[in-house]
Design a protein around this motif. Structure first.
Motif, PDB file in Angstrom:
ATOM      1  N   TYR A   1       0.796  -1.233   0.000  1.00 12.71           N
ATOM      2  CA  TYR A   1       0.000   0.000   0.000  1.00 12.71           C
ATOM      3  C   TYR A   1       0.831   1.286   0.000  1.00 12.71           C
ATOM      4  O   TYR A   1       0.288   2.356  -0.257  1.00 12.71           O
ATOM      5  CB  TYR A   1      -0.986  -0.010   1.177  1.00 12.71           C
TER       6      TYR A   1
ATOM      7  N   ARG B   1      -9.040  -5.648   6.204  1.00  7.33           N
ATOM      8  CA  ARG B   1      -9.267  -4.522   5.300  1.00  7.33           C
ATOM      9  C   ARG B   1      -9.539  -3.250   6.101  1.00  7.33           C
ATOM     10  O   ARG B   1      -9.069  -2.179   5.756  1.00  7.33           O
ATOM     11  CB  ARG B   1     -10.445  -4.844   4.374  1.00  7.33           C
TER      12      ARG B   1
ATOM     13  N   PRO C   1      -7.383   0.093  -0.059  1.00  7.20           N
ATOM     14  CA  PRO C   1      -7.816  -1.305   0.087  1.00  7.20           C
ATOM     15  C   PRO C   1      -9.211  -1.535  -0.477  1.00  7.20           C
ATOM     16  O   PRO C   1      -9.989  -0.646  -0.606  1.00  7.20           O
ATOM     17  CB  PRO C   1      -7.789  -1.521   1.598  1.00  7.20           C
TER      18      PRO C   1
END
Length: 195
Positions: free
Chosen positions: A61, A179, A195
């Motif tokens: 990420y 998540r 996400p």
């Protein structure tokens, strides 16, 4: 105060779910840490493995290979004391059942503190994660270490999702970063994807 904090975290979580970021609240990355020398080699490895779970999040990420960097063993001759929280080295301490624990545990009515994480340090209480014979519950230990590293990375508790790793008490959540946890992470860090 607790009600205000829960509302603030709920608002921030909603902002994260909407894709908004407040990256100015994040500690700088990568974060370096040491592991106090009183941990056994097996426990030290479980702590490093817990940090690696967050490194996987950072790779995916943020595009950063290592957001948590293990620097070695930290030798503190007198063990953890609350005064250590102001130190310059970030350390994963082995907390003991003593007056220092009472200092950390203060205000946690009806809940036993098994870990404590700040932007500066992580404290894990092995005695609180062991049975009567001192046998460590490894699953709980890994879950707690991963959760406290979340605080070390700037995350708050997620009050409304019992399955989230960053939920305020242990229970349904394993040492799996959900998540919802990643949404909270991206709220405080400048993620390259959502996400």
């Amino acid at each position: 105060m607790a009600r205000y904090r829960a509302r603030l975290v709920a608002v921030l979580s909603a902002l994260a779910a909407a894709g908004l970021q407040i990256a100015a609240c994040a500690p700088p990355l990568p974060r370096e840490f040491y592991v106090e020398g009183r941990w056994s080699p097996e426990e030290r490895q479980m702590i490093i493995d817990s940090a690696e779970k967050w490194n996987a999040v950072g790779r995916e990420y943020l595009g950063i290979d290592r957001i948590l960097v293990y620097r070695g063993v930290y030798h503190d001759p007198d063990g953890f004391h609350p005064d250590d929280l102001g130190g310059t080295e970030s350390v994963v301490y082995l907390g003991e059942k003593n007056a220092d624990y009472d200092y950390i545990d203060e205000g946690h009515e009806g809940v036993s503190v098994i870990g404590y994480g700040t932007w500066g340090h992580v404290i894990l209480y092995r005695f609180a994660m062991s049975d009567g014979q001192g046998v460590l519950n490894e699953g709980l230990f890994r879950q707690t270490a991963t959760h406290e590293f979340g605080h070390f990375l700037g995350l708050a508790h997620i009050p409304d999702d019992p399955k989230a790793l960053m939920f305020w008490v242990t229970g349904e959540n394993a040492d799996v970063i959900t998540r919802h946890d990643i949404q909270a992470f991206c709220l405080v860090h400048d993620c390259i994807k959502q996400p």
